[in-house]
Design a protein around this motif. Structure first.
Motif, PDB file in Angstrom:
ATOM      1  N   GLN A  89      -1.497 -17.633   4.045  1.00  0.00           N
ATOM      2  CA  GLN A  89      -0.443 -16.654   3.809  1.00  0.00           C
ATOM      3  C   GLN A  89      -0.104 -16.623   2.328  1.00  0.00           C
ATOM      4  N   GLY A  90      -0.477 -15.531   1.679  1.00  0.00           N
ATOM      5  CA  GLY A  90      -0.194 -15.393   0.258  1.00  0.00           C
ATOM      6  C   GLY A  90       1.268 -15.083  -0.011  1.00  0.00           C
ATOM      7  N   ASP A  91       1.605 -14.958  -1.263  1.00  0.00           N
ATOM      8  CA  ASP A  91       2.960 -14.682  -1.699  1.00  0.00           C
ATOM      9  C   ASP A  91       3.133 -13.172  -1.841  1.00  0.00           C
ATOM     10  N   TYR A  92       3.930 -12.569  -0.984  1.00  0.00           N
ATOM     11  CA  TYR A  92       4.118 -11.121  -0.988  1.00  0.00           C
ATOM     12  C   TYR A  92       4.690 -10.625  -2.311  1.00  0.00           C
ATOM     13  N   ASP A  93       5.678 -11.327  -2.853  1.00  0.00           N
ATOM     14  CA  ASP A  93       6.285 -10.890  -4.110  1.00  0.00           C
ATOM     15  C   ASP A  93       5.265 -10.901  -5.252  1.00  0.00           C
ATOM     16  N   ALA A  94       4.396 -11.909  -5.281  1.00  0.00           N
ATOM     17  CA  ALA A  94       3.343 -11.961  -6.302  1.00  0.00           C
ATOM     18  C   ALA A  94       2.358 -10.812  -6.101  1.00  0.00           C
ATOM     19  N   TYR A  95       2.047 -10.497  -4.834  1.00  0.00           N
ATOM     20  CA  TYR A  95       1.158  -9.378  -4.530  1.00  0.00           C
ATOM     21  C   TYR A  95       1.745  -8.064  -5.060  1.00  0.00           C
ATOM     22  N   VAL A  96       3.017  -7.819  -4.774  1.00  0.00           N
ATOM     23  CA  VAL A  96       3.673  -6.581  -5.216  1.00  0.00           C
ATOM     24  C   VAL A  96       3.653  -6.498  -6.742  1.00  0.00           C
ATOM     25  N   ALA A  97       3.993  -7.590  -7.415  1.00  0.00           N
ATOM     26  CA  ALA A  97       3.988  -7.596  -8.878  1.00  0.00           C
ATOM     27  C   ALA A  97       2.589  -7.309  -9.413  1.00  0.00           C
ATOM     28  N   HIS A  98       1.571  -7.891  -8.791  1.00  0.00           N
ATOM     29  CA  HIS A  98       0.191  -7.677  -9.221  1.00  0.00           C
ATOM     30  C   HIS A  98      -0.216  -6.213  -9.066  1.00  0.00           C
ATOM     31  N   VAL A  99       0.063  -5.633  -7.902  1.00  0.00           N
ATOM     32  CA  VAL A  99      -0.324  -4.239  -7.656  1.00  0.00           C
ATOM     33  C   VAL A  99       0.372  -3.307  -8.636  1.00  0.00           C
ATOM     34  N   ARG A 100       1.636  -3.522  -8.850  1.00  0.00           N
ATOM     35  CA  ARG A 100       2.388  -2.640  -9.760  1.00  0.00           C
ATOM     36  C   ARG A 100       1.923  -2.786 -11.209  1.00  0.00           C
ATOM     37  N   GLU A 101       1.540  -4.001 -11.592  1.00  0.00           N
ATOM     38  CA  GLU A 101       1.125  -4.245 -12.973  1.00  0.00           C
ATOM     39  C   GLU A 101      -0.323  -3.821 -13.222  1.00  0.00           C
ATOM     40  N   ARG A 102      -1.211  -4.116 -12.287  1.00  0.00           N
ATOM     41  CA  ARG A 102      -2.647  -3.927 -12.522  1.00  0.00           C
ATOM     42  C   ARG A 102      -3.249  -2.683 -11.868  1.00  0.00           C
ATOM     43  N   HIS A 103      -2.579  -2.124 -10.875  1.00  0.00           N
ATOM     44  CA  HIS A 103      -3.138  -1.002 -10.117  1.00  0.00           C
ATOM     45  C   HIS A 103      -2.117   0.133 -10.047  1.00  0.00           C
ATOM     46  N   GLU A 104      -1.794   0.665 -11.211  1.00  0.00           N
ATOM     47  CA  GLU A 104      -0.762   1.690 -11.310  1.00  0.00           C
ATOM     48  C   GLU A 104      -1.054   2.865 -10.377  1.00  0.00           C
ATOM     49  N   GLY A 105      -0.066   3.230  -9.595  1.00  0.00           N
ATOM     50  CA  GLY A 105      -0.200   4.361  -8.685  1.00  0.00           C
ATOM     51  C   GLY A 105      -0.783   3.999  -7.328  1.00  0.00           C
ATOM     52  N   ALA A 106      -1.299   2.782  -7.173  1.00  0.00           N
ATOM     53  CA  ALA A 106      -1.867   2.361  -5.882  1.00  0.00           C
ATOM     54  C   ALA A 106      -0.730   2.099  -4.899  1.00  0.00           C
ATOM     55  N   PRO A 107      -0.956   2.414  -3.621  1.00  0.00           N
ATOM     56  CA  PRO A 107       0.094   2.141  -2.638  1.00  0.00           C
ATOM     57  C   PRO A 107       0.289   0.634  -2.454  1.00  0.00           C
ATOM     58  N   VAL A 108       1.528   0.240  -2.233  1.00  0.00           N
ATOM     59  CA  VAL A 108       1.867  -1.162  -2.016  1.00  0.00           C
ATOM     60  C   VAL A 108       2.121  -1.357  -0.527  1.00  0.00           C
ATOM     61  N   MET A 109       1.455  -2.338   0.074  1.00  0.00           N
ATOM     62  CA  MET A 109       1.667  -2.624   1.495  1.00  0.00           C
ATOM     63  C   MET A 109       3.095  -3.116   1.721  1.00  0.00           C
ATOM     64  N   THR A 110       3.616  -2.823   2.890  1.00  0.00           N
ATOM     65  CA  THR A 110       4.913  -3.390   3.271  1.00  0.00           C
ATOM     66  C   THR A 110       4.703  -4.879   3.544  1.00  0.00           C
ATOM     67  N   ARG A 111       5.796  -5.605   3.669  1.00  0.00           N
ATOM     68  CA  ARG A 111       5.693  -7.045   3.960  1.00  0.00           C
ATOM     69  C   ARG A 111       4.932  -7.273   5.269  1.00  0.00           C
ATOM     70  N   ASP A 112       5.202  -6.444   6.291  1.00  0.00           N
ATOM     71  CA  ASP A 112       4.498  -6.586   7.571  1.00  0.00           C
ATOM     72  C   ASP A 112       3.010  -6.274   7.433  1.00  0.00           C
ATOM     73  N   GLU A 113       2.678  -5.221   6.695  1.00  0.00           N
ATOM     74  CA  GLU A 113       1.271  -4.876   6.476  1.00  0.00           C
ATOM     75  C   GLU A 113       0.546  -5.994   5.720  1.00  0.00           C
ATOM     76  N   PHE A 114       1.225  -6.561   4.724  1.00  0.00           N
ATOM     77  CA  PHE A 114       0.645  -7.659   3.951  1.00  0.00           C
ATOM     78  C   PHE A 114       0.375  -8.858   4.852  1.00  0.00           C
ATOM     79  N   PHE A 115       1.348  -9.197   5.699  1.00  0.00           N
ATOM     80  CA  PHE A 115       1.189 -10.324   6.623  1.00  0.00           C
ATOM     81  C   PHE A 115      -0.005 -10.093   7.545  1.00  0.00           C
ATOM     82  N   ARG A 116      -0.093  -8.882   8.110  1.00  0.00           N
ATOM     83  CA  ARG A 116      -1.210  -8.560   9.017  1.00  0.00           C
ATOM     84  C   ARG A 116      -2.554  -8.609   8.294  1.00  0.00           C
TER      85      ARG A 116
END
Length: 75
Positions: free
Chosen positions: A30-57
């Motif tokens: 189980q990764g860190d959701y907050d780190a995932y969100v920060a990574h996507v926003r910083e490195r993948h501008e405009g990419a959709p961010v999974m919800t916490r439930d989607e990330f868990f699944r």
């Protein structure tokens, strides 16, 4: 700064607990959701961010191979 419980200098039990929790979550896949969100926003501008439930699944599927995805196996 001293620990408020045991008085030991430099011991931050809340920080230690967070580090232990994060380490345990990584050990079970189980990764860190907050780190995932920060990574996507910083490195993948405009990419959709999974919800916490989607990330868990997604992490569960990656670990156990559900939904046709290849599962991680140590052996």
């Amino acid at each position: 700064m001293n620990c408020t419980i045991c008085g030991l200098p430099g011991l931050d039990l809340n920080r230690l607990a967070r580090k232990l929790r994060d380490g345990a979550k990584l050990m079970v896949g189980q990764g860190d959701y907050d780190a995932y969100v920060a990574h996507v926003r910083e490195r993948h501008e405009g990419a959709p961010v999974m919800t916490r439930d989607e990330f868990f699944r997604a992490r569960e599927n990656a670990r156990f191979g559900a939904g046709g995805e290849r599962a991680f196996r140590c052996c």
